[in-house]
Design a protein around this motif. Structure first.
Motif, short mmCIF file in Angstrom:
data_model
loop_
_atom_site.label_atom_id
_atom_site.label_comp_id
_atom_site.label_asym_id
_atom_site.label_seq_id
_atom_site.Cartn_x
_atom_site.Cartn_y
_atom_site.Cartn_z
N ILE A 10 34.97 41.31 41.23
CA ILE A 10 33.69 42.00 41.05
C ILE A 10 33.79 42.91 39.82
CG2 ILE A 10 32.02 43.57 42.10
CD1 ILE A 10 33.18 42.64 44.84
N THR A 20 28.69 45.59 47.08
CA THR A 20 29.06 44.20 47.36
C THR A 20 30.50 44.14 47.88
OG1 THR A 20 27.56 43.29 45.68
CG2 THR A 20 29.39 41.90 46.35
N VAL A 109 31.51 38.20 40.53
CA VAL A 109 30.28 38.99 40.64
C VAL A 109 30.12 39.81 39.36
CG1 VAL A 109 29.03 40.76 41.92
CG2 VAL A 109 30.49 39.13 43.15
N THR A 315 24.33 39.45 48.06
CA THR A 315 25.42 38.88 47.27
C THR A 315 26.66 38.70 48.13
OG1 THR A 315 24.57 39.92 45.25
CG2 THR A 315 26.86 39.18 45.21
#
Length: 397
Positions: A10, A20, A109, A315
Motif C-alpha cells: 500500500i 485500507t 494499492v 478497497t
C-alpha cells in the motif's frame, strides 16, 4: 508444497492507504491465507488532515492530529516502511523505493494523495506557504511565532483560495492573531465555498465578517514577492504589502503517478473501475486524490477525505475478495454531509437532515472526527485528553 504468502503493498498512508491497511488486517482470513501487508509512506506520521488547523490555535497537540505510524500499527499485522516511492514496474510487479530495497507485490494499492501546486504564479514556490502536511503546519507555526514576536503593529496575512481550507485557515488565524491580524481571503470566483451547501456558506461568511477578514472575490493572484502580493481585479493590478501568504489552491498528483502507463484524466488522475481497480490492471487498486472514480451509480466520487475513508473499506474488501475467490463489490459513495471549523468554539455542519452552527456544531464535529480516528487505542487516548485537558488548564492557572 505450501503456497507462497500473498503480499499487499500500500503506497501512501493517508485516509485511503492507512484505513485500507487497518481494514485488511481485520478481515477474516482463513489459516494460511493471511497476506503480508506493507504500508509505505514518506513521512513517519499519519495526518488526520481535517484537524490540522487546530494546531495553529493550540486547541490540539501534534500527537493527537499526527500520531506515528509505528504507534498506530503496533498491534496489527501491518508492516510500515518509511520511504519515498521512485517508480513502479507493473510488469514485474515491483515497487522501487529511494535508498530502500524494492518491494514485490501481488496486490498494489495506490493511495499517494495529492500535493499543493505552488508553480501556478511567479513567486509562489519561493514565498507562499502550503498547508497540507505536519511539516507545513510546523513551518507556518514558526513563521507566525516570528511575526508575533516582531515589533510590527499589524500582521498582514493573505490566504489564497476561498475553499474549505482557505476559510478554515482564515478563521483560525483570525482567532490566533486577534487585533494584530489583518487577513484577506483571495478567491478567483465570485463566491467562497462554491460547492458547499448554502447553510455552510452563509455561516462561513458571517464568521469571516465577524472576525474582520477581508474578502477579495473575482480576484486573481498575478505574483508573490517576499513582502507583497500582486492582485488583478477587473483588469486592474494592485500590489499589496503582506507579511505572510498561504496557498490553498489546487491539488496535483504525486510525480511518480504521471510516469505510470495507466489511463489518466486531464489532471493526471488514474481512471478506475467502480471496484476501484485500475483499468487493465486488476491487481492494482487506486483511491483518494489520485483516482478518477465513478461509483456503482455512475456518480463522480469527490476527492475528499470523506470519500477516501469510504473507499478504503471497499478497497480492503475487494482485495480480500480477489485473493479468496469471492465476488468484488462496486463502490457506493454516500455523501454524509460537510463539516467545517470557523474558528475556536465555532463550526458549521450539514448532513443527514441536520443543520448546525456555533458551539454545538463545533462539539459535534469534534466527536465525529474522534469516531473516525484510525484505531480504538488512539481514539481512547485523544478522547481522554480532550476530557482532562480543560481541567488541567484550569488548575494550572
Amino acid at each position: 508444497m505450501t503456497e507462497k504468502t500473498a503480499r499487499i503493498c500500500i503506497l501512501g498512508g493517508g485516509f485511503g492507504g492507512l484505513y485500507t491497511a487497518l481494514r485488511l488486517s481485520q478481515l477474516p482470513w482463513e489459516n494460511g491465507e493471511k497476506p503480508e501487508i506493507i504500508l509505505v509512506d514518506q513521512s513517519d506520521r499519519y495526518v488526520f488532515s481535517p484537524l490540522l488547523y487546530e494546531l495553529l490555535t493550540g486547541e490540539l497537540q501534534t500527537w493527537e492530529v499526527a500520531p506515528f505510524f509505528a504507534e498506530l500499527l503496533q498491534n496489527t499485522s501491518v508492516r510500515f516502511s518509511q520511504a519515498v516511492v521512485s517508480g513502479i514496474d507493473t510488469k514485474k510487479q515491483l515497487v522501487q523505493l529511494q535508498d530502500h530495497p524494492e518491494i514485490s507485490y501481488d496486490r498494489l494499492v495506490l493511495a499517494l494523495g495529492g500535493e499543493t501546486p505552488l508553480d501556478m504564479v511567479p513567486g509562489a514556490t519561493s514565498y507562499a506557504y502550503p498547508f497540507r502536511t505536519v511539516t507545513d503546519a510546523h513551518r507556518l507555526q514558526e513563521r507566525l511565532r516570528i511575526l508575533e514576536q516582531s515589533d510590527a503593529d499589524k500582521i498582514r496575512v493573505a490566504i489564497v483560495g476561498g475553499g474549505y481550507s482557505g476559510v478554515e485557515l482564515a478563521c483560525k488565524l483570525a482567532d490566533r492573531l486577534g487585533e494584530r491580524g489583518r487577513l484577506r481571503l483571495i478567491e478567483i470566483g465570485d463566491q467562497i465555498l462554491r460547492t458547499s451547501p448554502e447553510f455552510n456558506r452563509e455561516a462561513a461568511k458571517k464568521a469571516l465578517a465577524a472576525k474582520g477578514v477581508f474578502l477579495d472575490l473575482e480576484t486573481k493572484v498575478e505574483s508573490i514577492k517576499q513582502d507583497s502580493i500582486s492582485l488583478e481585479y477587473k483588469n486592474q493590478l494592485d500590489t499589496i504589502p503582506v507579511d505572510l501568504v498561504i496557498w490553498t489552491v489546487g491539488t496535483k498528483v504525486a510525480p511518480v503517478v504521471k510516469t505510470l502507463n495507466f489511463k489518466q484524466n486531464q489532471r493526471g488522475q488514474i481512471i478506475t473501475t467502480p471496484t476501484l481497480q485500475v483499468l487493465d490492471h486488476s491487481e492494482i487498486f487506486a483511491l483518494g486524490d489520485l483516482a478518477d472514480c465513478r461509483d456503482a451509480e455512475g456518480q463522480q466520487v469527490p476527492a475528499t477525505a470523506q470519500a477516501a475513508f469510504q473507499q478504503a473499506d471497499y478497497t480492503a474488501w475487494n482485495i480480500w475478495a480477489s485473493l479468496t475467490n469471492r465476488p468484488l463489490l462496486p463502490f457506493r459513495y454516500q455523501h454524509l454531509g460537510e463539516m467545517m471549523a470557523l474558528g475556536q468554539d465555532n463550526a458549521t455542519l450539514t448532513g443527514l437532515g441536520i443543520k448546525l452552527d456555533g458551539s454545538l456544531a463545533y462539539l459535534a464535529r469534534r466527536l465525529a472526527y474522534l469516531y473516525r480516528m484510525p484505531t480504538y487505542e488512539h481514539q481512547l487516548k485523544v478522547g481522554f485528553n480532550w476530557l482532562v485537558r480543560p481541567i488541567i488548564d484550569t488548575l494550572s492557572r
